[in-house]
Design a protein around this motif. Structure first.
Motif, PDB file in Angstrom:
ATOM      1  N   ASP A 141       2.850  -5.140   1.711  1.00 44.24           N
ATOM      2  CA  ASP A 141       3.167  -6.196   0.749  1.00 44.24           C
ATOM      3  C   ASP A 141       2.634  -7.526   1.270  1.00 44.24           C
ATOM      4  OD1 ASP A 141       4.179  -7.945  -1.114  1.00 44.24           O
ATOM      5  OD2 ASP A 141       6.290  -7.500  -0.712  1.00 44.24           O
ATOM      6  N   VAL A 142       1.418  -7.877   0.847  1.00 41.21           N
ATOM      7  CA  VAL A 142       0.835  -9.173   1.187  1.00 41.21           C
ATOM      8  C   VAL A 142       0.498  -9.896  -0.113  1.00 41.21           C
ATOM      9  CG1 VAL A 142      -0.060  -8.464   3.439  1.00 41.21           C
ATOM     10  CG2 VAL A 142      -1.485  -8.139   1.414  1.00 41.21           C
ATOM     11  N   ARG A 143       0.647 -11.229  -0.117  1.00 38.57           N
ATOM     12  CA  ARG A 143       0.495 -11.997  -1.344  1.00 38.57           C
ATOM     13  C   ARG A 143      -0.245 -13.296  -1.054  1.00 38.57           C
ATOM     14  NH1 ARG A 143       7.025 -11.981  -2.528  1.00 38.57           N
ATOM     15  NH2 ARG A 143       7.368  -9.747  -2.112  1.00 38.57           N
TER      16      ARG A 143
ATOM     17  N   ARG B 133      -8.196 -12.396  -4.010  1.00 41.61           N
ATOM     18  CA  ARG B 133      -8.163 -10.932  -4.115  1.00 41.61           C
ATOM     19  C   ARG B 133      -7.904 -10.259  -2.763  1.00 41.61           C
ATOM     20  NH1 ARG B 133     -13.489  -9.160  -7.165  1.00 41.61           N
ATOM     21  NH2 ARG B 133     -12.574  -7.085  -6.783  1.00 41.61           N
ATOM     22  N   ALA B 134      -7.393 -11.014  -1.817  1.00 45.93           N
ATOM     23  CA  ALA B 134      -7.140 -10.463  -0.490  1.00 45.93           C
ATOM     24  C   ALA B 134      -6.203  -9.253  -0.490  1.00 45.93           C
ATOM     25  CB  ALA B 134      -6.586 -11.553   0.437  1.00 45.93           C
ATOM     26  N   PRO B 135      -5.121  -9.225  -1.288  1.00 42.51           N
ATOM     27  CA  PRO B 135      -4.282  -8.021  -1.306  1.00 42.51           C
ATOM     28  C   PRO B 135      -5.060  -6.767  -1.707  1.00 42.51           C
ATOM     29  CG  PRO B 135      -3.095  -9.861  -2.280  1.00 42.51           C
ATOM     30  CD  PRO B 135      -4.515 -10.322  -2.085  1.00 42.51           C
ATOM     31  N   GLU B 136      -5.962  -6.915  -2.672  1.00 44.19           N
ATOM     32  CA  GLU B 136      -6.819  -5.792  -3.062  1.00 44.19           C
ATOM     33  C   GLU B 136      -7.696  -5.369  -1.891  1.00 44.19           C
ATOM     34  OE1 GLU B 136     -10.792  -5.134  -5.856  1.00 44.19           O
ATOM     35  OE2 GLU B 136      -9.425  -6.800  -6.293  1.00 44.19           O
TER      36      GLU B 136
ATOM     37  N   PHE C 274      -9.322  -1.548   2.138  1.00 44.82           N
ATOM     38  CA  PHE C 274      -9.770  -1.422   3.519  1.00 44.82           C
ATOM     39  C   PHE C 274      -8.946  -0.362   4.252  1.00 44.82           C
ATOM     40  CE2 PHE C 274     -10.168  -3.506   7.899  1.00 44.82           C
ATOM     41  CZ  PHE C 274     -11.415  -2.978   8.135  1.00 44.82           C
ATOM     42  N   ARG C 275      -7.665  -0.290   3.911  1.00 48.78           N
ATOM     43  CA  ARG C 275      -6.808   0.716   4.536  1.00 48.78           C
ATOM     44  C   ARG C 275      -7.024   2.100   3.941  1.00 48.78           C
ATOM     45  NH1 ARG C 275      -2.276   3.658   3.783  1.00 48.78           N
ATOM     46  NH2 ARG C 275      -0.922   3.980   5.618  1.00 48.78           N
ATOM     47  N   ASN C 276      -7.114   2.181   2.609  1.00 48.04           N
ATOM     48  CA  ASN C 276      -7.078   3.478   1.940  1.00 48.04           C
ATOM     49  C   ASN C 276      -8.451   4.071   1.635  1.00 48.04           C
ATOM     50  OD1 ASN C 276      -4.199   3.423   1.825  1.00 48.04           O
ATOM     51  ND2 ASN C 276      -4.315   2.061   0.053  1.00 48.04           N
TER      52      ASN C 276
ATOM     53  N   TRP D 201     -15.137   1.001   2.257  1.00 51.93           N
ATOM     54  CA  TRP D 201     -14.799  -0.379   2.593  1.00 51.93           C
ATOM     55  C   TRP D 201     -14.853  -0.537   4.117  1.00 51.93           C
ATOM     56  CZ3 TRP D 201     -12.689  -4.198  -1.010  1.00 51.93           C
ATOM     57  CH2 TRP D 201     -12.738  -3.766  -2.337  1.00 51.93           C
ATOM     58  N   THR D 202     -16.060  -0.707   4.642  1.00 48.63           N
ATOM     59  CA  THR D 202     -16.221  -0.774   6.099  1.00 48.63           C
ATOM     60  C   THR D 202     -15.822  -2.129   6.666  1.00 48.63           C
ATOM     61  OG1 THR D 202     -18.548  -1.337   5.785  1.00 48.63           O
ATOM     62  CG2 THR D 202     -18.018   0.975   6.164  1.00 48.63           C
TER      63      THR D 202
END
Length: 390
Positions: free
Chosen positions: A11-13, A367-370, A375-377, A382-383
């Motif tokens: 959860d980042v906003r 768009r950082a949360p996206e 990047f994780r999933n 997404w290197t």
């Protein structure tokens, strides 16, 4: 200003928060132009690093333009700078030895901090990386306060784009130090676990330092393709037994040095790793060490083990017997970024090192949360994510 803030696991906003201000005479305020999401940020995103608080501003890979300086800063308004992720005073016992990531003066809450109890000594200050490292606001924001600005930031000459130099903040010197810690000798074979950003820069650095052969180990096809593009041989651990392959590739001796560029959330279907994945969710401070254990077992007798991958707590089933009986040398630690930035900037300028190949996505800060989620999933596609402000 707008900044990316942490509010819990996954959860980042992006929120409006107060602008930073000059606090100490050596401070500077940077208007961020580019910032990146680091693999280490995912440990925060996954909730496995303690002492984060809701509203904390994340990010430790950033650069930008100087817009305000304290009376003792050596920076000037209008300069473009890259800021090391480690905050270092430049004058303490450790900084004088160029052990910048061990600075004794940059963590304002060190004596009350959990790190001193866990590690025996307090950690140094790091941007945007929990209150265990000082609680500093990070650089995934429009502006950031930079303490000790006369020590850390490196001024970027005109004509160089952000994308060329942004990674001087962390992952490029981290990969370089990882290769340096492997003590590479002529004719060496080096095995690198993890072909993420740090692993790829470790591969690139090891080849520059004279390794005869570098072997990258991962299971994401695009990451393995990038490793091949740098000149490495590769092993897909989903298709091949890593230990058998390394023994065959080295004539039964094993790699001369091994680099664990994975850290505390390693993947793999080994029994211990699956047990540790459960423990990590249930018990604070438990790390997953499948890649590290495998690297130790693979390394030749008398070899070297370099660990740039982040570990934060405790590890079960650590093969200390193999370390001792094989006579392995171990070198690790957070990166002494300021020791390397000048030389690496020169190498980038001369075309010896390319950093832009790693960037897969550029997004606005909003768009950082996206970017975090993908990047994780979706690490194959997404290197590396670079966030742009403004």
């Amino acid at each position: 200003m707008r900044a990316l803030t942490w509010h819990g696991t996954h959860d980042v906003r992006v929120e409006t928060v107060p602008d930073p201000e000059i606090v100490n005479p050596r401070d500077a305020i940077i208007r961020v132009t580019s910032t990146a999401i680091c693999g280490s940020d995912l440990h925060l995103y996954d909730g496995v690093i303690p002492t984060l608080m809701p509203g904390d501003i994340l990010g430790h890979e950033f650069m930008g333009e100087v817009v305000e300086v304290g009376p003792k800063s050596t920076l000037k308004k209008g300069q473009r700078v890259v800021v090391p992720f480690t905050i270092s005073c430049g004058g303490c016992y450790f900084c004088q030895k160029q052990l910048y990531s061990a600075c004794d003066n940059s963590n304002p809450v060190a004596k009350q901090d959990i790190s001193e109890k866990i590690y025996g000594h307090a950690m140094t200050g790091i941007f945007g990386y929990s209150h265990m490292t000082g609680g500093y606001a990070g650089g995934q924001a429009e502006y950031v306060r930079v303490p000790f600005s006369d020590v850390g930031p490196i001024v970027i000459p005109g004509g160089m784009e952000d994308d060329e130099v942004l990674f001087l903040s962390d992952i490029l010197p981290t990969g370089w130090m990882a290769a340096e810690n492997a003590a590479i000798e002529e004719g060496d074979t080096i095995a690198v676990w993890g072909c993420g950003p740090v692993g790829l820069f470790a591969i690139q650095s090891a080849l520059i330092m004279g390794a005869e052969r570098v072997i990258g180990i991962d299971h994401y096809p695009h990451r393995l393709e990038l490793a091949r593009g740098l000149g490495a041989d590769v092993i897909d651990f989903h298709e091949t037994d890593v230990l058998d392959a390394l023994m065959e590739m080295t004539g039964g001796i094993g790699p001369d040095a091994v680099i664990d560029a994975v850290g505390l959330e390693s993947h793999g279907f080994a029994f211990y790793n699956m047990v540790e994945a459960v423990k990590q969710k249930l018990i604070p401070g438990m790390d997953r060490g499948h890649a590290l254990r495998q690297a130790i077992i693979a390394c030749r007798k008398g070899g070297r083990l370099s660990i740039p991958g982040v570990y934060g707590g405790f590890l079960d089933k650590f093969p200390i017997g193999a370390v001792m009986e094989k006579g392995l040398q171990i070198r690790t630690g957070q990166t002494h970024v300021q020791r390397y930035t000048g030389d690496l900037l020169r190498r980038i300028g001369e075309g010896q090192i390319d950093t832009t190949f790693l960037i897969s996505h550029r997004l606005p800060l909003e768009r950082a949360p996206e970017g975090y989620g993908n990047f994780r999933n979706k690490p194959n596609e997404w290197t590396k994510v670079v966030l742009k402000t403004g």
